[in-house]
Scaffold this motif. Structure first.
Motif, PDB file in Angstrom:
ATOM      1  N   ILE A  97       0.863  -1.175   0.000  1.00 40.98           N
ATOM      2  CA  ILE A  97       0.000   0.000   0.000  1.00 40.98           C
ATOM      3  C   ILE A  97       0.900   1.225   0.000  1.00 40.98           C
ATOM      4  O   ILE A  97       1.776   1.366   0.863  1.00 40.98           O
ATOM      5  CB  ILE A  97      -0.929   0.003   1.225  1.00 40.98           C
ATOM      6  N   LEU A  98       0.682   2.110  -0.982  1.00 44.46           N
ATOM      7  CA  LEU A  98       1.480   3.327  -1.134  1.00 44.46           C
ATOM      8  C   LEU A  98       0.659   4.538  -0.703  1.00 44.46           C
ATOM      9  O   LEU A  98      -0.554   4.572  -0.903  1.00 44.46           O
ATOM     10  CB  LEU A  98       1.930   3.488  -2.586  1.00 44.46           C
ATOM     11  N   ASN A  99       1.342   5.559  -0.191  1.00 41.27           N
ATOM     12  CA  ASN A  99       0.668   6.751   0.295  1.00 41.27           C
ATOM     13  C   ASN A  99       1.151   8.025  -0.396  1.00 41.27           C
ATOM     14  O   ASN A  99       1.168   9.088   0.200  1.00 41.27           O
ATOM     15  CB  ASN A  99       0.872   6.872   1.812  1.00 41.27           C
ATOM     16  N   GLY A 100       1.537   7.924  -1.650  1.00 39.50           N
ATOM     17  CA  GLY A 100       2.080   9.077  -2.359  1.00 39.50           C
ATOM     18  C   GLY A 100       1.019   9.947  -2.988  1.00 39.50           C
ATOM     19  O   GLY A 100      -0.181   9.703  -2.874  1.00 39.50           O
ATOM     20  N   LYS A 101       1.479  10.986  -3.682  1.00 37.29           N
ATOM     21  CA  LYS A 101       0.568  11.884  -4.404  1.00 37.29           C
ATOM     22  C   LYS A 101       0.184  11.305  -5.760  1.00 37.29           C
ATOM     23  O   LYS A 101      -0.959  11.393  -6.173  1.00 37.29           O
ATOM     24  CB  LYS A 101       1.208  13.256  -4.562  1.00 37.29           C
ATOM     25  N   LEU A 102       1.142  10.708  -6.463  1.00 31.73           N
ATOM     26  CA  LEU A 102       0.870  10.069  -7.757  1.00 31.73           C
ATOM     27  C   LEU A 102       0.494   8.604  -7.584  1.00 31.73           C
ATOM     28  O   LEU A 102      -0.392   8.101  -8.269  1.00 31.73           O
ATOM     29  CB  LEU A 102       2.093  10.164  -8.676  1.00 31.73           C
ATOM     30  N   LEU A 103       1.209   7.929  -6.716  1.00 27.86           N
ATOM     31  CA  LEU A 103       0.957   6.513  -6.448  1.00 27.86           C
ATOM     32  C   LEU A 103       0.335   6.392  -5.057  1.00 27.86           C
ATOM     33  O   LEU A 103       1.033   6.496  -4.046  1.00 27.86           O
ATOM     34  CB  LEU A 103       2.253   5.703  -6.526  1.00 27.86           C
ATOM     35  N   ASN A 104      -0.974   6.237  -5.045  1.00 27.22           N
ATOM     36  CA  ASN A 104      -1.695   6.157  -3.782  1.00 27.22           C
ATOM     37  C   ASN A 104      -2.723   5.049  -3.900  1.00 27.22           C
ATOM     38  O   ASN A 104      -3.664   5.150  -4.688  1.00 27.22           O
ATOM     39  CB  ASN A 104      -2.368   7.497  -3.477  1.00 27.22           C
ATOM     40  N   GLY A 105      -2.544   3.986  -3.131  1.00 27.62           N
ATOM     41  CA  GLY A 105      -3.451   2.847  -3.179  1.00 27.62           C
ATOM     42  C   GLY A 105      -2.676   1.550  -3.083  1.00 27.62           C
ATOM     43  O   GLY A 105      -1.518   1.518  -2.666  1.00 27.62           O
ATOM     44  N   LEU A 106      -3.319   0.482  -3.485  1.00 31.13           N
ATOM     45  CA  LEU A 106      -2.703  -0.844  -3.489  1.00 31.13           C
ATOM     46  C   LEU A 106      -1.913  -1.013  -4.775  1.00 31.13           C
ATOM     47  O   LEU A 106      -2.475  -0.956  -5.869  1.00 31.13           O
ATOM     48  CB  LEU A 106      -3.774  -1.928  -3.359  1.00 31.13           C
ATOM     49  N   PHE A 107      -0.609  -1.188  -4.653  1.00 28.26           N
ATOM     50  CA  PHE A 107       0.276  -1.351  -5.804  1.00 28.26           C
ATOM     51  C   PHE A 107       0.654  -2.821  -5.883  1.00 28.26           C
ATOM     52  O   PHE A 107       1.204  -3.377  -4.936  1.00 28.26           O
ATOM     53  CB  PHE A 107       1.513  -0.469  -5.640  1.00 28.26           C
ATOM     54  N   ILE A 108       0.353  -3.432  -7.021  1.00 29.16           N
ATOM     55  CA  ILE A 108       0.590  -4.859  -7.207  1.00 29.16           C
ATOM     56  C   ILE A 108       1.561  -5.055  -8.360  1.00 29.16           C
ATOM     57  O   ILE A 108       1.334  -4.546  -9.462  1.00 29.16           O
ATOM     58  CB  ILE A 108      -0.726  -5.603  -7.514  1.00 29.16           C
TER      59      ILE A 108
END
Length: 120
Positions: A97-108
């Motif tokens: 799980i990412l908490n960035g501005k561009l990458l925010n959500g579940l990254f698989i």
């Protein structure tokens, strides 16, 4: 500490321009690293990703850096802290799980593909 970073890597020469993105995930002594040519968008399907040799931890804290030997300019465009999703983690299959501005959500990451989905 579970840090991650998304780097934009521009290589400019008289013959071509190459822009790709390097995604690094802290893994104790170094960073698991992948390369892709487009940034994953939330719930927009899968994109191709290619595993790269692990990178040094210093890349997690660099904001901008000119590489030696005409290898281009690297600029941080997103970063943060990730949370693991419990399962067998390896460099071929990763769920965080990412908490960035561009990458925010579940990254698989699954083999040579990745996707960003809503974190439920």
């Amino acid at each position: 500490m579970n840090r991650w970073v998304l780097l934009e890597h521009k290589i400019l020469s008289s013959k071509f321009i190459d822009i790709h993105y390097d995604f690094l995930v802290e893994d104790q002594l170094d960073c698991l690293t992948w390369k892709f040519h487009e940034i994953p968008s939330l719930n927009k399907g899968v994109i191709k990703i290619v595993k790269q040799p692990n990178h040094r931890l210093v890349w997690l804290s660099r904001v901008e850096y000119q590489l030696s030997k005409n290898r281009g300019l690297v600029k941080r465009i997103d970063h943060g802290i990730f949370s693991n999703i419990p399962h067998n983690q390896d460099s071929q299959k990763l769920k965080i799980i990412l908490n960035g501005k561009l990458l925010n959500g579940l990254f698989i990451i699954d083999g040579n593909f990745c996707q960003l989905t809503k974190n439920n």
